[in-house]
Design an enzyme around this catalytic site. Structure first.
Site, short mmCIF file in Angstrom:
data_model
loop_
_atom_site.label_atom_id
_atom_site.label_comp_id
_atom_site.label_asym_id
_atom_site.label_seq_id
_atom_site.Cartn_x
_atom_site.Cartn_y
_atom_site.Cartn_z
N HIS A 102 0.87 -1.18 0.00
CA HIS A 102 0.00 0.00 0.00
C HIS A 102 0.91 1.23 0.00
O HIS A 102 1.76 1.37 0.86
CB HIS A 102 -0.88 -0.01 1.26
CG HIS A 102 -1.83 1.13 1.34
ND1 HIS A 102 -3.13 1.05 0.89
CD2 HIS A 102 -1.66 2.39 1.80
CE1 HIS A 102 -3.73 2.20 1.09
NE2 HIS A 102 -2.87 3.04 1.63
N HIS A 123 -0.74 2.29 11.33
CA HIS A 123 0.44 3.14 11.37
C HIS A 123 0.30 4.28 12.36
O HIS A 123 -0.78 4.60 12.83
CB HIS A 123 0.71 3.73 9.98
CG HIS A 123 -0.41 4.58 9.46
ND1 HIS A 123 -1.58 4.08 9.00
CD2 HIS A 123 -0.52 5.93 9.35
CE1 HIS A 123 -2.37 5.06 8.60
NE2 HIS A 123 -1.77 6.20 8.82
N GLU A 172 -3.65 14.05 10.48
CA GLU A 172 -4.52 13.70 9.36
C GLU A 172 -5.97 14.08 9.67
O GLU A 172 -6.60 13.49 10.53
CB GLU A 172 -4.47 12.19 9.10
CG GLU A 172 -3.08 11.65 8.87
CD GLU A 172 -3.10 10.13 8.70
OE1 GLU A 172 -4.13 9.58 8.30
OE2 GLU A 172 -2.07 9.51 9.01
N HIS A 183 -6.92 12.16 13.03
CA HIS A 183 -5.95 11.26 13.63
C HIS A 183 -4.71 12.10 13.91
O HIS A 183 -4.01 12.53 12.99
CB HIS A 183 -5.64 10.09 12.70
CG HIS A 183 -6.84 9.24 12.42
ND1 HIS A 183 -7.13 8.69 11.20
CD2 HIS A 183 -7.86 8.87 13.23
CE1 HIS A 183 -8.26 8.01 11.26
NE2 HIS A 183 -8.72 8.10 12.48
N HIS A 230 -3.51 4.35 14.17
CA HIS A 230 -4.82 4.17 13.55
C HIS A 230 -4.67 3.28 12.32
O HIS A 230 -3.57 2.93 11.91
CB HIS A 230 -5.45 5.52 13.20
CG HIS A 230 -4.60 6.36 12.30
ND1 HIS A 230 -3.56 7.13 12.77
CD2 HIS A 230 -4.62 6.55 10.96
CE1 HIS A 230 -2.99 7.76 11.76
NE2 HIS A 230 -3.60 7.42 10.64
FE LIG Z 1 -3.10 7.73 8.62
#
Ligand SMILES: [Fe+2]
Length: 349
Positions: A198, A241, A247, A271, A277
């Site tokens: 990802h 992560h 964020e 976040h 999260h």
């Molecule tokens: Fe994130």
């Protein structure tokens, strides 16, 4: 205060409220007085601004409509912005917002430092992500009217009003390179992994406001558009992560791929820096079991993120007065179990 926050959709007003009256600060960091930092706002309005214009001394607005078209008159001409489009109105530019669709709502990211620009493309090369050719600036459109007009200024986070006897939208022609613009998010040229893993969501950056340190922006505007997902031997959703950035996420329409429930259009999440999260438990279970064939994901969906190297602090309004904080957000991860198996072996290919 929790470092992970999620909000239900912010209410549309019940009393007559225009764009400026419907602005609320959600989170921010830095100081407008020294031109360093950023802020996140929402607007929720149900009537057009009448004989009034707004300008912001504090920073540049990146406006993300979520519901309702905005017909924005600026000193440079008119801009029509639908949901799934965005516009940038820089510091100092007078503008007035009309709402042809009635009740309207959206998100704003304000940067105090520089301005919103395309990211450096690095090895991607000359073209890709948001292409410069797809950004539109208005042509001059003037109104010559002598009538009482209010000019509302945001300065140091406070609003001030001046009165004048004519419309400020009387510019017959202009040239230069400091002008508002719009962009249709459907034109984003998405680039992603075609092998494994990802990729960091910075690959989806539409616009950025750079800091003095390469790679860590004052703010990035990032989208998660409809796209093909083809990675093999990989957990495809966002990995679990912690981040050196903050964020703030919103949802224009659809269902965000990393949160199957509870994150709905018009809502938001934050976040905070270094707070862990990742996908919620149902998303983890589904992605862990499904066959990794090519899939078209996020169809009909547009989630986005305002990502900042700053340590965002939510406002009192966002935490207390909005009444929209979902206090059970942490439950999204409570169903996750340890899956460690020391005897596990990868499948043979
Ligand atoms: Fe994130």
């Amino acid at each position: 205060m929790p470092n992970q926050l999620r909000w239900s959709p912010f209410d549309l007003p019940t009393e007559p409220t225009d764009f400026v009256e419907g602005l609320h600060s959600i989170a921010g960091a830095g100081d407008v007085g020294v031109r360093h930092g950023m802020g996140v706002l929402i607007y929720a309005a149900n009537k057009s601004m009448e004989d009034a214009a707004f300008y912001n001394s504090d920073g540049d607005f990146l406006i993300v409509p979520q519901q309702g078209r905005l017909d924005i008159t600026t000193e440079f001409g008119k801009i029509m912005v639908h949901p799934n489009e965005i516009c940038v109105i820089q510091r100092g530019i007078r503008f007035s917002v009309a709402l042809p669709d009635g009740p309207s709502r959206g998100y704003i990211c304000e940067v105090f430092n520089g301005t919103w620009t395309l990211p450096d493309l690095g090895p991607i090369g000359a073209n890709g992500l948001a292409n410069g050719r797809d950004f539109q600036t208005p042509v001059a459109a003037f109104i010559e009217e002598e009538k009482p007009f209010r000019i509302i200024n945001k300065y140091g986070g406070r609003l001030f009003t001046a009165k004048q006897d004519h419309s400020p939208f009387n510019v017959v022609a202009w040239h230069g390179n400091y002008a508002p613009f719009k962009y249709n998010l459907a034109l984003f040229n998405t680039i992603n992994s075609v092998s494994f893993d990802h990729v960091d969501p910075s690959i989806f950056t539409v616009l950025t406001c750079k800091s003095e340190r390469p790679g860590v922006a004052i703010a990035d505007f990032v989208i998660f558009p409809p796209r093909w997902s083809v990675q093999e031997n990989t957990f495809r959703p966002p990995y679990f992560h912690r981040n050196c950035m903050s964020e703030f996420m919103g949802l224009i329409h659809g269902t965000y791929e990393a949160k199957q429930g509870g994150f709905v259009p018009g809502g938001a999440s934050l976040h905070s820096m270094m707070t862990p999260h990742g996908p919620d438990a149902p998303t983890f279970a589904k992605a862990s079991a499904e066959e990794l064939k090519p899939m078209y994901i996020a169809k009909g969906t547009q989630a986005f993120m305002f990502e900042s190297s700053m340590q965002l602090q939510p406002t009192h309004w966002a935490i207390k007065e909005s009444g929209k904080v979902q206090h059970d957000y942490f439950q999204a991860w409570q169903g996750l179990k340890s899956n460690f198996n020391p005897n596990w072996k990868p499948a043979q290919h």
